[in-house]
Design a protein around this motif. Structure first.
Motif, PDB file in Angstrom:
ATOM      1  N   VAL A 239       0.841  -1.203   0.000  1.00 32.17           N
ATOM      2  CA  VAL A 239       0.000   0.000   0.000  1.00 32.17           C
ATOM      3  C   VAL A 239       0.874   1.250   0.000  1.00 32.17           C
ATOM      4  N   THR A 240       1.937   1.242   0.789  1.00 34.43           N
ATOM      5  CA  THR A 240       2.832   2.398   0.854  1.00 34.43           C
ATOM      6  C   THR A 240       3.482   2.678  -0.499  1.00 34.43           C
ATOM      7  N   SER A 241       3.992   1.650  -1.150  1.00 39.66           N
ATOM      8  CA  SER A 241       4.630   1.869  -2.455  1.00 39.66           C
ATOM      9  C   SER A 241       3.605   2.271  -3.512  1.00 39.66           C
ATOM     10  N   SER A 242       2.412   1.710  -3.461  1.00 41.33           N
ATOM     11  CA  SER A 242       1.375   2.061  -4.436  1.00 41.33           C
ATOM     12  C   SER A 242       0.894   3.496  -4.251  1.00 41.33           C
ATOM     13  N   VAL A 243       0.653   3.877  -3.007  1.00 46.05           N
ATOM     14  CA  VAL A 243       0.217   5.254  -2.730  1.00 46.05           C
ATOM     15  C   VAL A 243       1.362   6.229  -3.015  1.00 46.05           C
ATOM     16  N   GLY A 244       2.589   5.812  -2.745  1.00 42.26           N
ATOM     17  CA  GLY A 244       3.743   6.645  -3.073  1.00 42.26           C
ATOM     18  C   GLY A 244       3.848   6.878  -4.569  1.00 42.26           C
ATOM     19  N   TRP A 245       3.592   5.840  -5.350  1.00 44.95           N
ATOM     20  CA  TRP A 245       3.619   5.966  -6.807  1.00 44.95           C
ATOM     21  C   TRP A 245       2.533   6.937  -7.263  1.00 44.95           C
TER      22      TRP A 245
ATOM     23  N   LEU B 226       9.218   3.317  -7.209  1.00 46.47           N
ATOM     24  CA  LEU B 226       7.888   3.080  -6.641  1.00 46.47           C
ATOM     25  C   LEU B 226       7.057   2.163  -7.536  1.00 46.47           C
ATOM     26  N   ALA B 227       7.189   2.309  -8.848  1.00 47.46           N
ATOM     27  CA  ALA B 227       6.465   1.423  -9.769  1.00 47.46           C
ATOM     28  C   ALA B 227       6.924  -0.015  -9.598  1.00 47.46           C
TER      29      ALA B 227
ATOM     30  N   MET C  43      -6.590   1.163  -7.748  1.00 48.68           N
ATOM     31  CA  MET C  43      -6.993   1.332  -6.352  1.00 48.68           C
ATOM     32  C   MET C  43      -8.455   0.936  -6.155  1.00 48.68           C
ATOM     33  N   VAL C  44      -9.305   1.334  -7.087  1.00 49.58           N
ATOM     34  CA  VAL C  44     -10.722   0.972  -6.997  1.00 49.58           C
ATOM     35  C   VAL C  44     -10.878  -0.551  -7.037  1.00 49.58           C
ATOM     36  N   LEU C  45     -10.138  -1.207  -7.928  1.00 51.84           N
ATOM     37  CA  LEU C  45     -10.191  -2.666  -7.999  1.00 51.84           C
ATOM     38  C   LEU C  45      -9.748  -3.297  -6.678  1.00 51.84           C
ATOM     39  N   ALA C  46      -8.715  -2.746  -6.069  1.00 49.14           N
ATOM     40  CA  ALA C  46      -8.206  -3.289  -4.812  1.00 49.14           C
ATOM     41  C   ALA C  46      -9.200  -3.126  -3.671  1.00 49.14           C
TER      42      ALA C  46
END
Length: 182
Positions: free
Chosen positions: A16-22, A63-64, A146-149
């Motif tokens: 979550v941290t890396s995804s939100v960071g991206w 981050l990606a 994010m919506v899918l998650a």
């Protein structure tokens, strides 16, 4: 194979941290792109395009890749699996495509930085709408992931259906007769 709860939570936090960071890095690039297009100060315009390349190397790409790697680890270590549910497959596809596009786009960042560094190049040639477009598209795609998650839409892949059938068949007592389902 599922991870123990503590490890699973740690993996989720890192993902979550890396995804939100991206997502945040993409928003920062969108802001820089808009500044580069609208600023009247030549030094600011040139500075924006000069900073994009190293920022992409040190923020966007790491981050990606972190989001991709931690997403794969997360899916393999949880009951969701990597190939069982369509929403996981779509998130994986989104991440892979977005990362590949970003890798390809790194050449554009490089050429924009070279143009911005050359004081002989007209400011109108330095300005580029492409980073705005790519940032907006990346933002839309990452928000879709994010919506899918969050919503985890129903839909089990053929691989997931086979796994479910195998699990339900293994629960049937030995010697019991199983009725095939349509």
């Amino acid at each position: 194979m599922t991870m123990p709860p503590r490890l699973r939570k740690l993996a989720l936090i890192v993902h979550v941290t890396s995804s939100v960071g991206w997502l945040g890095a993409v928003l920062a690039f969108l802001a820089l792109s808009v500044i580069g297009l609208t600023s009247q100060d030549p030094a600011t315009v040139r500075g924006v395009y000069l900073v994009m390349e190293p920022a992409a190397w040190y923020a966007l790409l790491p981050l990606a890749f972190a989001a991709l790697l931690t997403g794969i680890i997360q899916s393999l270590g949880t009951p969701w699996g990597l190939f069982r549910h369509y929403w996981v497959l779509f998130k994986l596809l989104i991440n892979v495509v977005a990362t590949v596009v970003l890798l390809i786009y790194m050449g554009t960042f490089r050429s924009m930085a070279h143009m911005a560094a050359d004081p002989e190049v007209e400011l109108s040639s330095v300005r580029n709408f492409s980073p705005v477009l790519h940032s907006v598209l990346a933002l839309v795609v990452l928000l879709l992931a994010m919506v899918l998650a969050v919503y985890k839409p129903r839909g089990v892949s053929p691989f997931g259906q086979r796994k479910q059938r195998a699990q339900s068949e293994s629960r049937i007592a030995p010697g019991a007769v199983s009725v095939p389902q349509a």
